[in-house]
Design a protein around this motif. Sequence first.
Motif, PDB file in Angstrom:
ATOM      1  N   VAL A 122      -2.772  -5.731 -12.499  1.00  0.00           N
ATOM      2  CA  VAL A 122      -3.294  -5.232 -13.769  1.00  0.00           C
ATOM      3  C   VAL A 122      -3.309  -6.388 -14.751  1.00  0.00           C
ATOM      4  N   ILE A 123      -4.435  -6.567 -15.413  1.00  0.00           N
ATOM      5  CA  ILE A 123      -4.512  -7.670 -16.374  1.00  0.00           C
ATOM      6  C   ILE A 123      -5.081  -7.156 -17.696  1.00  0.00           C
ATOM      7  N   PHE A 124      -5.197  -8.088 -18.632  1.00  0.00           N
ATOM      8  CA  PHE A 124      -5.704  -7.763 -19.974  1.00  0.00           C
ATOM      9  C   PHE A 124      -4.898  -6.627 -20.603  1.00  0.00           C
ATOM     10  N   HIS A 125      -3.613  -6.755 -20.571  1.00  0.00           N
ATOM     11  CA  HIS A 125      -2.719  -5.767 -21.189  1.00  0.00           C
ATOM     12  C   HIS A 125      -2.977  -4.355 -20.697  1.00  0.00           C
ATOM     13  N   GLY A 126      -3.140  -4.243 -19.401  1.00  0.00           N
ATOM     14  CA  GLY A 126      -3.276  -2.913 -18.822  1.00  0.00           C
ATOM     15  C   GLY A 126      -4.672  -2.323 -18.922  1.00  0.00           C
ATOM     16  N   GLN A 127      -5.636  -3.110 -19.374  1.00  0.00           N
ATOM     17  CA  GLN A 127      -6.987  -2.549 -19.489  1.00  0.00           C
ATOM     18  C   GLN A 127      -7.741  -2.593 -18.170  1.00  0.00           C
ATOM     19  N   PHE A 128      -7.435  -3.564 -17.380  1.00  0.00           N
ATOM     20  CA  PHE A 128      -8.278  -3.869 -16.225  1.00  0.00           C
ATOM     21  C   PHE A 128      -7.413  -3.896 -14.984  1.00  0.00           C
ATOM     22  N   ILE A 129      -7.843  -3.205 -13.960  1.00  0.00           N
ATOM     23  CA  ILE A 129      -7.066  -3.200 -12.726  1.00  0.00           C
ATOM     24  C   ILE A 129      -7.931  -3.746 -11.590  1.00  0.00           C
ATOM     25  N   ALA A 130      -7.339  -4.626 -10.828  1.00  0.00           N
ATOM     26  CA  ALA A 130      -8.051  -5.152  -9.664  1.00  0.00           C
ATOM     27  C   ALA A 130      -7.247  -4.762  -8.434  1.00  0.00           C
ATOM     28  N   ASP A 131      -7.847  -3.996  -7.568  1.00  0.00           N
ATOM     29  CA  ASP A 131      -7.157  -3.606  -6.340  1.00  0.00           C
ATOM     30  C   ASP A 131      -8.171  -3.436  -5.217  1.00  0.00           C
ATOM     31  N   HIS A 132      -7.680  -3.045  -4.082  1.00  0.00           N
ATOM     32  CA  HIS A 132      -8.590  -2.954  -2.936  1.00  0.00           C
ATOM     33  C   HIS A 132      -9.568  -1.803  -3.064  1.00  0.00           C
ATOM     34  N   PHE A 133      -9.161  -0.773  -3.753  1.00  0.00           N
ATOM     35  CA  PHE A 133     -10.100   0.324  -4.021  1.00  0.00           C
ATOM     36  C   PHE A 133     -11.293  -0.207  -4.814  1.00  0.00           C
ATOM     37  N   ALA A 134     -10.963  -0.955  -5.882  1.00  0.00           N
ATOM     38  CA  ALA A 134     -12.034  -1.515  -6.715  1.00  0.00           C
ATOM     39  C   ALA A 134     -12.894  -2.473  -5.899  1.00  0.00           C
ATOM     40  N   LEU A 135     -12.230  -3.263  -5.061  1.00  0.00           N
ATOM     41  CA  LEU A 135     -12.989  -4.232  -4.263  1.00  0.00           C
ATOM     42  C   LEU A 135     -14.010  -3.522  -3.381  1.00  0.00           C
ATOM     43  N   PHE A 136     -13.557  -2.483  -2.705  1.00  0.00           N
ATOM     44  CA  PHE A 136     -14.434  -1.730  -1.797  1.00  0.00           C
ATOM     45  C   PHE A 136     -15.651  -1.210  -2.551  1.00  0.00           C
ATOM     46  N   MET A 137     -15.381  -0.534  -3.670  1.00  0.00           N
ATOM     47  CA  MET A 137     -16.478   0.078  -4.423  1.00  0.00           C
ATOM     48  C   MET A 137     -17.377  -0.971  -5.049  1.00  0.00           C
ATOM     49  N   LYS A 138     -16.771  -2.057  -5.545  1.00  0.00           N
ATOM     50  CA  LYS A 138     -17.592  -3.090  -6.183  1.00  0.00           C
ATOM     51  C   LYS A 138     -18.512  -3.752  -5.173  1.00  0.00           C
ATOM     52  N   LEU A 139     -18.002  -3.926  -3.960  1.00  0.00           N
ATOM     53  CA  LEU A 139     -18.883  -4.525  -2.949  1.00  0.00           C
ATOM     54  C   LEU A 139     -20.058  -3.600  -2.665  1.00  0.00           C
ATOM     55  N   LEU A 140     -19.783  -2.300  -2.583  1.00  0.00           N
ATOM     56  CA  LEU A 140     -20.892  -1.359  -2.379  1.00  0.00           C
ATOM     57  C   LEU A 140     -21.889  -1.472  -3.528  1.00  0.00           C
ATOM     58  N   ILE A 141     -21.353  -1.550  -4.752  1.00  0.00           N
ATOM     59  CA  ILE A 141     -22.236  -1.622  -5.921  1.00  0.00           C
ATOM     60  C   ILE A 141     -23.075  -2.894  -5.875  1.00  0.00           C
TER      61      ILE A 141
END
Lengths: 484, 505
Positions: free
Chosen positions: A64-83
Amino acid sequence: MIPVVHNPVPASAEIFLALAAMALLMVGAFWKRGAQARVASVLALSILAVAGVVLIGVTPPRNVIFHGQFIADHFALFMKLLILIGSGLTLLMSLDYIEREGMARFEYPVLVLFATLGMMMMVSANDLIALYIGIELQSLSLYVVAAFKRDEVRSTEAGLKYFVLGALSSGMLLYGASLVYGFAGSTNFAVLAKLLAQGAPGSTSVGLIVGVVFVMAGLAFKVSAVPFHMWTPDVYEGAPTPVTAFFAVAPKIAAISLFTRVMMGPFGPLVMEWRQIVVAVAIASMILGALAAINQTNIKRLMAYSSIGHVGYALVGLAAANPSGVRGILIYMATYLFMNLGTFACILSMKRQGKMVETIADLAGLARSQSKVAYALAIFMLSMIGLPPFAGFFGKLFVFLAAIEAGLYALAVIGMLTSVVGAYYYIRIVKIMFMEEPASPFDRPQGQVAAVMGLSAIVTLLFFVFCWPLFYAAEAAAKVLIGS
Amino acid sequence: MSGFPILTVTTFLPLVGALFILVQRGDEETVARVSRYAALWASLATFALSLVIWIGFDPASAKFQFVEKAQWIKGYDINYYMGVDGISLFFVLLSTLLTPLCILASWESIRTRVREYMVAFLALETLMVGTFCALDLFVFYIFFESVLIPMFLIIGVWGGPRRVYSAFKFFLYTLLGSVLMLLAILAIYRAVGNADIPAAMAHQFPKSMQTWLWLAFFASFAVKLPMWPVHTWLPDAHVEAPTAGSVILAGVLLKMGGYGFLRFSLPMLPDASVYFTPLIYGLSIVAVIYTSLVALAQDDMKKLVAYSSVAHMGFVTIGTFTLTMQGIQGAIFQMLSHGVVSAALFLCVGVVYDRMHTREIARYGGLVERMPKYAFTFMVFMLASVGLPGTSGFVGEVLVLFGAFQVNTWVCALAATSMVLGAAYMLVVYRRVVFGKIERADLRSILDMNLREVAVFAPLIALVFLMGVFPNVFLKPTEPAVAELIRNFNAQRTAATDVQGDVKR
């Protein structure tokens, strides 16, 4: 505890995309007239590709970065790659279209880039504020793209409709978010999850529940689930076809993943409260998606209803509210991406003497006049029914497996029955292509469209051969999300 | 034989042939000719391979043989798992036997889009063989369900005037049944923890769950078989399908329902099977009597054979659910016999249809004068369908009746009426088509069967008599598997009663 990192590295892909998109905007604005749209599109494609590579390189398992605003995880990675795949391939398909239809302006790829950035922010949002910013960045870009064929009434109408209804849904979302903030005292997902988990079951205040319901309504708008689906058919029909293809894949995936993250994360402890809503919305979407599409004559409109139905199936996974449900959603969206990209590639090849046609009757006898397109489209249609061995079957399989695990038997049975009703209009397209006399033939599909069509057809057809790595990735991504 | 993946090769060899046909280039006439020969050789090679399976099969063993297991979806215990036992062995052979005959029967009657037609048939063969060999729930489902696609196209593209309606009806009916089965498979997968069919057979499901699972499987198999009252897609599909499509539909696709009962409902859900036995008996008896009467009233030859299929399948379900050695053996034998006989009857209809382009019984008469070979062939299969001793039909029906008599004499008595009714409609149609005087001018020049058609029918005639005179050739290999099925069934039943007894105490 989630490690809090004070460097922006996990967000490098987004930062790169933002900077590159702005740079492209500047270049476009100061460029002399010429073949700029094509060059800008190709540049945008490479930007998306680079962003994808960066994304794979920098995404930590969970940060989690930017004081809890932004989360980077494998779930996000999976979906972002699809996007990114969805955005990239739709952009690729529109290369010729925008030149032919007088949409060749460099703003088009730039707007697609900004919309993609917004979607990636949505997927990674870890705070109601970040969520809203992501949604708005995405939506504002999409409103403009929908109306991009500005000399055509249908396109501008679609843009306006999308804007008015989208603004309404954003308002609802914001209102819900403010209620949640007012009653819970935080907008941060992690804090919310902790607070809500502490309360005894049933002790949640009504105000908070109302807030959650409003947030859900706003999100249901974005995924076009019944009863907030009204904009979808008109926007799908009116928007230029490559834009419709874009709408059908990338924003849907982003909104579904956001929906999943919000419901499973901060509002996860309230599952008994929201599950009934998701179940109702899923059932309504599946039924409407199956019934309303039967009478459509325009294939883009049909795809709109079909996408409503598909959202219903994906929401079955959310209703299960367990790790396999999330895994099911991830797999479903992956299969959905390729089926839809392929279908829209087929729709983009529905062209006679350079003129686009889009009624279903135009497909008559396609199996003989343009057999490759017909076979590809048949694969996509059968896959959308959920017929094995195509990709769509596995999407449905995992979603319904989750529903069974959660004990939602009635939902599973209803879902299966609607898929049979829906099968009618999908096989009607197969019938029109294979069992009717050929109309005058279509033009040969061009390079990029044919490439996207072929790629999607291969992925959809041979999914069963190489599906297990995807299932692995989905499993890992689901675990990360549930682990919060 | 160990090491060589013979089941996989048998299953996918037709698909290789289909791919070969798909890459052919050239003008339409050449492609059509190459497609026909390629399809024929591919399916004959597959048949030869399946004979190797039969020869290598150990008839004394109740176990699954030629087992192949490979990891497919890692981490989910879903495997590519194939194997045959006595129950499935002959269904594989039936599929591989009928496909080359179908291709031969379509040699001249299919003139449009030959390449696609042959590809569809070869794909269908792969899926049929795969269905009978699969030992993993999901692999089974994928094969079972995918069958819809080529069959839908075969009916819809090469069928008769109302082909589209029939194709839709076939597709939607069967899909409706099988999606419910998918839910049952998912529930079993979740309860057992893996997708192996043998593991699921050994698993003891709670009674309430069994009821629902059984109904879900029933929805699928009853439509596929078909049982009254969900049989209505069958006459439509048969009438409109091209001859070879009807042959495969009646010969193999219907058997998937009966096979499903034997593979899933009985071994996995014994309590529910017992609970629902009266329902099965009731529906089967209605099917046997009612559809026989309906068959009596038909003007269309194909429809008549279609309704007779429903009646014969009623026998199969009665035999299956008697849960006696004779009953189940009889049911399997009846399915095999019906697979040969009804396939041959549809081919018989196809022979005259190719010449006169009508299936109306009243349009024919006196064919024996011009077509003696045809009259003989038709008579053999007609009598086999009726169940004349010495033909294959007799053995199956009598065994089923023996089984039924041990369980319920009423069921046996009512089922036995079909012997009479079957004789009534079959003899009537034979008399009207073959005997009498030629009254229509166009029949005077009709030609008897040519060499290709004789080649199609010869193996079937031989088989009908082989099965009728030496039924043990087919009954012996199935016996251990059926005995094991019944033993396992009773063991699970006793275990369930014990558990219940404990609860009561």
